[in-house]
Write an enzyme that holds these catalytic residues in place. Structure first.
Site, short mmCIF file in Angstrom:
data_model
loop_
_atom_site.label_atom_id
_atom_site.label_comp_id
_atom_site.label_asym_id
_atom_site.label_seq_id
_atom_site.Cartn_x
_atom_site.Cartn_y
_atom_site.Cartn_z
CG ASP A 215 -1.96 -1.02 1.26
OD1 ASP A 215 -1.95 -1.88 0.36
OD2 ASP A 215 -2.81 -0.99 2.17
CG HIS A 265 -4.41 2.75 -0.41
ND1 HIS A 265 -5.24 1.86 0.22
CD2 HIS A 265 -3.60 3.24 0.58
CE1 HIS A 265 -4.97 1.83 1.51
NE2 HIS A 265 -3.97 2.66 1.75
CG HIS A 269 -3.69 7.23 2.81
ND1 HIS A 269 -3.91 7.16 4.17
CD2 HIS A 269 -3.39 5.96 2.42
CE1 HIS A 269 -3.72 5.90 4.58
NE2 HIS A 269 -3.42 5.15 3.54
CG HIS A 373 2.23 -0.12 4.52
ND1 HIS A 373 1.97 -1.08 5.48
CD2 HIS A 373 1.10 0.59 4.36
CE1 HIS A 373 0.72 -0.92 5.89
NE2 HIS A 373 0.16 0.08 5.24
#
Ligand code: ZN
Length: 415
Positions: A215, A265, A269, A373
């Site tokens: 991610d 994603h 964010h 990540h």
């Protein structure tokens, strides 16, 4: 092998050129001039040229544009005339020729298709649009489901779907393909607007599968290092990216070029911005999907909620996760949480602990979706990754990228 009567072809080409020239002279400002290009019977064509064209009883188009995954029969007139003909494509990775002579748009681009009937040969430039049905050729594992998806305005429910082999792939009225048995099948959707094709290959289900997911990328520090390790081990993974900076577009291009799955994603964010309303969250996905499609030509349907679907960071908007998790499918997306957490964004102090977390949460009875990540300076994961892959392989696991048909892994929703 094929005998082509050059004279006749040349004559046809000459007639075409004459008509184009005349039309260009006749109507420089005429916006329909392009459309008229192939119309040999146009009244502005000279008598001589017209006389030559009547010799050729049948005309095939000079140019044919089809959508991605669309099939089109260029030889209907030849067939109606009772002529035998052969069709070949100069580039089968763009346009494939099917057994019945129809052309099939496999990838965005253009190539030349040659139709040969007796002594006559016709050349058609076939262009495949970027938009269309997004899965011309698709691989599935037994038990998986694939929701047919259009990147154009068409909707699967507007088409009538059939399968050449229901023991391999069944298809519902709404255009959901179910992988039933090992083999290949062709799923076809027809409507007045056209015919679309999906070639499905179904393979055995793999229970001991590991889906590595990264991610928050891309960035210049971690992404190349992660990609290098994956490449050295010949492993494909999934990248749930945020909007890449323009200067980092090459990183996303590399993810795609090396066969990994590009997933979303979100455009942003920031928890306090994206979960304000359903509309805003929807926009946060659509904006990134459109950017990926425009810049890289891929139509993404896989997503992961920032914080996961179980997050409570969104509880400033009570019930938002309950609503979003129910609505995502209708928007044409799938979401994946994870069932193995590497802890690289929190709990794990170093690479050793990332490896330990991975190892302790792996399952042998169902697929493992591993959360890791790709944010800047993620040395914990970078330094654990090779060991993770080697451990998995040694213990009989198969590393796979998530696809639009992979069974989704969902958390329990808490808001
Ligand atoms: Zn994230």
């Amino acid at each position: 092998m094929r005998k082509i009567q050059i004279d006749k072809t040349r004559k046809l080409m000459a007639a075409g050129i004459v008509s184009v020239l005349l039309l260009s002279l006749a109507g420089c400002n005429n916006p329909t001039i392009k459309k008229a290009k192939t119309s040999i019977s146009d009244p502005s064509v000279s008598e001589e040229a017209a006389a030559e064209t009547t010799e050729a009883a049948i005309q095939l188009p000079d140019t044919q544009t089809i959508s991605l995954s669309e099939t089109k029969d260029l030889g209907t007139e030849l067939r109606a005339d009772g002529q035998d003909y052969q069709v070949t494509s100069a580039d089968e990775t763009v346009v494939k020729v099917l057994e019945d002579g129809s052309v099939f748009g496999v990838a965005h681009g253009e190539t030349t298709v040659t139709t040969t009937a007796g002594d006559t040969s016709y050349q058609t430039k076939v262009k495949v649009r970027k938009r269309g049905m997004v899965y011309p050729v698709f691989g599935m594992m037994k038990g998986e489901k694939l929701n047919i998806q259009f990147s154009s305005k068409a909707k699967p429910a507007e088409y009538t779907w059939t399968s050449t082999d229901e023991r391999v792939a069944k298809v519902t009225k709404k255009g959901i393909i179910k992988a039933k048995g090992i083999g290949t099948a062709v799923v076809t959707g027809t409507s007045d607007a056209g015919t679309y094709r999906c070639e499905v290959t179904v393979t055995e289900k793999i229970d001991k599968a590991i889906y590595l997911t990264f991610d928050d990328g891309p960035n210049r520090y971690s992404t190349p290092k992660i990609l290098d390790i994956l490449k050295a081990n010949d492993v494909k993974a999934t990248f749930f990216e945020l909007k890449p900076a323009k200067k980092d577009f090459d990183l996303t291009e590399r993810v795609l070029a090396e066969g990994h799955t590009l997933a979303m994603h979100g455009y942003k964010h920031k928890y306090d911005e994206i979960y304000v309303s359903e509309e805003i969250y929807h926009e946060n996905l659509d904006k990134l999907r459109d950017l990926f499609f425009n810049k890289f030509g891929v139509w993404c349907t896989l997503t992961r909620f920032p914080g996961g679907s179980s997050n409570t960071v969104s509880d400033y908007n009570p019930g938002i996760m309950t609503k979003l998790t129910q609505e995502l499918d209708d928007w044409g997306y799938h979401y994946f949480d994870w069932n193995v957490s590497s802890g690289d964004a929190g709990g794990a102090k170093n690479a050793k602990e990332v490896f330990r977390n991975f190892k302790s949460e792996l399952s042998t009875s169902h697929a493992s979706v591993v959360l890791m990540h790709d944010f800047d300076k993620n040395d914990k994961t970078i330094n654990a990754l090779d060991r993770i892959i080697k451990y998995g392989k040694k213990h009989g696991y198969t590393f796979l990228p998530l696809t639009a048909s992979t069974e989704e892994v969902h958390h329990a929703v808490n808001n």
